[in-house]
Each structure stands twice: as C-alpha cells, then as structure tokens.
Write an enzyme that holds these catalytic residues in place. Structure first.
Site, short mmCIF file in Angstrom:
data_model
loop_
_atom_site.label_atom_id
_atom_site.label_comp_id
_atom_site.label_asym_id
_atom_site.label_seq_id
_atom_site.Cartn_x
_atom_site.Cartn_y
_atom_site.Cartn_z
N ASP A 10 92.94 58.25 -35.47
CA ASP A 10 92.22 58.43 -34.21
C ASP A 10 92.98 57.64 -33.16
O ASP A 10 93.82 56.79 -33.49
CB ASP A 10 90.77 57.91 -34.33
CG ASP A 10 89.99 58.05 -33.03
OD1 ASP A 10 90.20 59.05 -32.31
OD2 ASP A 10 89.18 57.16 -32.71
N TYR A 42 93.31 58.57 -25.39
CA TYR A 42 94.12 59.79 -25.39
C TYR A 42 93.59 60.78 -24.35
O TYR A 42 94.32 61.60 -23.85
CB TYR A 42 94.06 60.49 -26.76
CG TYR A 42 94.92 59.92 -27.86
CD1 TYR A 42 95.53 58.66 -27.76
CD2 TYR A 42 95.13 60.65 -29.03
CE1 TYR A 42 96.30 58.16 -28.81
CE2 TYR A 42 95.91 60.15 -30.08
CZ TYR A 42 96.49 58.92 -29.95
OH TYR A 42 97.25 58.43 -30.99
N GLY A 43 92.29 60.69 -24.09
CA GLY A 43 91.62 61.67 -23.24
C GLY A 43 92.16 61.77 -21.82
O GLY A 43 91.92 62.76 -21.13
N CYS A 73 89.68 62.80 -34.28
CA CYS A 73 89.69 62.64 -32.82
C CYS A 73 89.62 64.04 -32.22
O CYS A 73 90.48 64.88 -32.50
CB CYS A 73 91.00 61.96 -32.43
SG CYS A 73 91.28 61.80 -30.66
N ASN A 74 88.58 64.30 -31.43
CA ASN A 74 88.45 65.62 -30.80
C ASN A 74 89.62 65.91 -29.87
O ASN A 74 90.11 67.03 -29.80
CB ASN A 74 87.16 65.68 -29.98
CG ASN A 74 85.91 65.62 -30.82
OD1 ASN A 74 85.29 66.64 -31.11
ND2 ASN A 74 85.52 64.43 -31.24
N THR A 75 90.05 64.88 -29.15
CA THR A 75 91.12 65.08 -28.16
C THR A 75 92.43 65.45 -28.87
O THR A 75 93.14 66.35 -28.42
CB THR A 75 91.30 63.79 -27.34
OG1 THR A 75 90.02 63.33 -26.91
CG2 THR A 75 92.18 64.03 -26.14
N CYS A 183 83.30 63.43 -28.93
CA CYS A 183 84.29 62.37 -29.06
C CYS A 183 83.81 61.46 -30.18
O CYS A 183 82.63 61.10 -30.22
CB CYS A 183 84.39 61.59 -27.74
SG CYS A 183 85.40 60.09 -27.85
N HIS A 185 84.20 58.45 -30.78
CA HIS A 185 83.73 57.12 -30.38
C HIS A 185 82.24 57.12 -30.04
O HIS A 185 81.56 56.09 -30.14
CB HIS A 185 84.48 56.61 -29.15
CG HIS A 185 85.87 56.11 -29.41
ND1 HIS A 185 86.91 56.91 -29.77
CD2 HIS A 185 86.39 54.84 -29.32
CE1 HIS A 185 88.02 56.19 -29.90
NE2 HIS A 185 87.73 54.92 -29.62
N1 DGL Z 1 87.93 59.44 -30.49
C1 DGL Z 1 88.64 60.24 -29.52
C2 DGL Z 1 88.03 61.64 -29.45
O1 DGL Z 1 87.31 62.03 -30.33
C3 DGL Z 1 88.71 59.48 -28.24
C4 DGL Z 1 89.66 60.07 -27.28
C5 DGL Z 1 90.33 59.10 -26.36
O2 DGL Z 1 91.06 58.25 -26.86
O3 DGL Z 1 90.16 59.30 -25.16
O4 DGL Z 1 88.29 62.42 -28.56
#
Ligand code: DGL
Length: 262
Positions: A10, A42-43, A73-75, A183, A185
C-alpha cells in the site's frame, strides 16, 4: 501447495485494514507487507507515477519470494493493476471501491463514495461507475488530506473530524443510504465517520471481499500454504515504524516491523 509468503503493498499503513481480513480468513499463510509511506499519498500523484511506484513495490515483493501480491490500495489498483498483470506472471489481487454492492443494495437510489483523487479520476473507476450506477445518484468526494493525517497517527484529531464533516455532511442532503469507503486507510476512521453520518447509513469497504478473492485465487492456482505451524508476518516501511506499530496493536499473530530504505 506452496508455503511462500503472500505479498501486500500500500502507499502506507492503510492496507493493514486489508491485511487483517486476509490473516483472519487465511491463518496459515505467511505474509510480507510493504508500506511505501515515504511516498504517500499516492492519491495526489499522476497515473504514471503511481504505476512506477507500484512496479517498485512489486519488484521488491517478488525479490522476497512472494507467491501472490495483494495491491491493498484502491489508488494503485485503479491506476496500475492492468499494467502489473500484463508485465508479471504471478497473480495479483486488487481492491476497488465497492460501488456495485452499494448500488445494488441502495433503496434511496443515492450512494456516497469517499476516495482519493487518483481513484476517482481513474479509467477503471469511471468504467465501474458507468456499469453499475445507471439509475443511481452517486456523490463522489475526494478525501484530500485524510491519508497524510492517518499516516501521522492523527486518527482522533480535530483536523480529521473537521475534514470528515466538510466531506460527508453535504452527502446527507442527497439522502444517501450507503457510503463506500474507497481507500484502505479510511476503515480506521469508521467511528469518527459514524458520528457524522449516524447509524442508518451503511458503510461499505472491500476488505472481506479481498480476503475471499485471495483465498479463491490461491485455491485455483494450488498455492495455499500447507503449513500447520504458526505463520509469520513481516512488515516493512520506509518511514518511521511508530504509527505502523500502533495500528497493529490489536494483532495477536506473530509479526515483526522493520524500517527499510526503499
Ligand atoms: N490506501 C490508499 C488507497 O486505498 C491510499 C491512497 C493514497 O496514498 O493517497 O487508495
């Protein structure tokens, strides 16, 4: 049968919410978790940058002998999983906002989605939304600022509560009956979220579904662990270990946490 570890990565500590579901369902599996916290969030990055970071994380987990990788991680999933599947032979499990179940279960015809900008602007998200929400009102909200606060361990801070209130209160006017947490998190914010949206809106995250899918794919490829001894879990982060350790303080399985330069 295959006793090699499952790899999970992630952008930071959020994927541990998925890891917890995976370990609950597959207690005999060893795992290696990579938290790229130095590069979170990452977003806010471009799709190209998210792909490059996902490749780096994948290479690391493959170098440690992982038999399957969960992109927790969805992103990273919505931007990079097609690329990863095309370029590596091991199986990947991804996570996407659970729009389909939310849309199917909605009675009011309105659902809320809280996710990162990187997820909401991805082609995969656009495709899924188009496919499943034809007669549904979807209120999409970028959760900008939440991930850095969670990475800082400020889960119960006035800053988080203020941001959540700004992002979620407007959704209530649309009479949403489901809120999709897009997300990994965000499940750590469920108590705070409930204080704002109440108990009648169903919160949906994809952790359990990812664990089930992981089990199904391991079975399909004959990769389930044959081990009957205690499993072991290694966590690596490229930031300080403090917050990662805090988020794991309810874990009873054996694990180690190490800081790595990557
Ligand atoms: N846990 C990441 C997700 O599911 C967070 C993305 C990020 O780092 O902005 O998208």
């Amino acid at each position: 049968m295959n006793n090699k570890p499952i790899g999970i990565f992630d952008s930071g500590i959020g994927g541990t919410s998925i890891w917890k579901e995976v370990v609950k369902l597959l207690p005999n599996e060893n795992t290696i978790y990579l938290a790229d916290s130095k590069n979170a969030p990452y977003g806010e990055k471009s799709s190209e940058d998210i792909i490059a970071l996902s490749v780096k994380n994948t290479e690391y987990l493959i170098s440690k002998g992982c038999k399957l990788i969960i992109v927790a991680c969805n992103t990273a999933t919505t931007n990079a999983i097609d690329y990863l599947r095309k370029n590596y032979t091991i199986p990947f499990i991804g996570i996407e906002p659970a729009i389909k179940p939310a849309a199917l279960l909605s009675k009011t015809g309105a659902i809320g989605i809280l996710a990162t900008k990187g997820t909401l602007s991805s082609k995969l998200f656009e495709k899924t939304t188009k496919e499943y929400t034809k007669n549904i009102t979807t209120i999409e909200q970028d959760g900008e600022g939440l991930v850095p606060l969670i990475e800082d361990g400020k889960l119960n801070s006035p800053e988080i509560n203020q941001l959540l209130s700004t992002y979620l209160t407007p959704m209530l006017k649309f009479n949403i009956d489901h809120l999709v947490l897009g997300c990994t998190h965000y499940p750590y914010l469920i108590p705070q979220i409930k204080k704002i949206i109440g108990e009648n809106i169903t919160i949906i995250d994809s952790g359990e579904a990812v664990a089930k899918q992981t089990k199904a794919i391991l079975e399909k490829h004959n990769l389930l662990s044959a081990s009957t001894t205690k499993s072991h879990h290694q966590f690596y982060t490229n930031a300080e270990t403090k917050v990662l350790k805090e988020i794991l303080n309810d874990v009873t399985a054996e694990f180690t946490v190490e800081k790595l330069a990557f």
